[in-house]
Design a protein around this motif. Structure first.
Motif, PDB file in Angstrom:
ATOM      1  N   VAL A  41       0.832  -1.197   0.000  1.00 43.76           N
ATOM      2  CA  VAL A  41       0.000   0.000   0.000  1.00 43.76           C
ATOM      3  C   VAL A  41       0.875   1.259   0.000  1.00 43.76           C
ATOM      4  N   ALA A  42       1.948   1.250   0.770  1.00 41.83           N
ATOM      5  CA  ALA A  42       2.817   2.425   0.876  1.00 41.83           C
ATOM      6  C   ALA A  42       3.554   2.732  -0.423  1.00 41.83           C
ATOM      7  N   ASN A  65       2.422   2.529  -3.385  1.00 38.95           N
ATOM      8  CA  ASN A  65       1.483   3.227  -4.266  1.00 38.95           C
ATOM      9  C   ASN A  65       1.813   3.020  -5.750  1.00 38.95           C
ATOM     10  N   SER A 104      -0.539  -2.107  -5.660  1.00 41.28           N
ATOM     11  CA  SER A 104      -0.795  -1.715  -4.274  1.00 41.28           C
ATOM     12  C   SER A 104      -2.108  -2.271  -3.734  1.00 41.28           C
ATOM     13  N   LYS A 105      -3.098  -2.420  -4.606  1.00 40.22           N
ATOM     14  CA  LYS A 105      -4.389  -2.922  -4.132  1.00 40.22           C
ATOM     15  C   LYS A 105      -4.280  -4.314  -3.517  1.00 40.22           C
ATOM     16  N   TRP A 165     -11.207  -1.204  -4.100  1.00 41.09           N
ATOM     17  CA  TRP A 165     -10.058  -1.254  -5.007  1.00 41.09           C
ATOM     18  C   TRP A 165     -10.164  -2.328  -6.079  1.00 41.09           C
TER      19      TRP A 165
END
Length: 83
Positions: A20-21, A23, A27-28, A71
């Motif tokens: 997630v970080a 990006n 990331s999803k 997402w």
């Protein structure tokens, strides 16, 4: 109870956070790892009779369900806009 579920929860939580970080396009998938982490911690907490850990990660399951839904199923969809 041994700590196998705890270690699985730790490793998948770290991977989810990193995804997630960063990006980027993948990331999803961090939400999938977060979900695995929360479920692992629920099992670990239940085995150790740790009600606070079970409650926290039960809430995280609902939060991660929202993240997965938004997402994976609603990206660029008018139906998922939050007003």
């Amino acid at each position: 109870m041994d700590n196998t579920w705890g270690w699985l929860g730790t490793i998948t939580g770290i991977l989810g956070g990193l995804l997630v970080a960063l990006n980027f396009d993948y990331s999803k998938f961090g939400y999938i790892f977060f979900m695995m982490s929360a479920i692992s911690w629920i099992i670990q907490g239940y085995g150790n009779n740790d009600k606070a850990l079970v409650l926290l990660n039960t809430v995280f399951v609902f939060v991660n369900t929202l993240g997965i839904y938004r997402w994976f199923f609603c990206l660029h969809s008018w139906r998922c806009e939050m007003s």
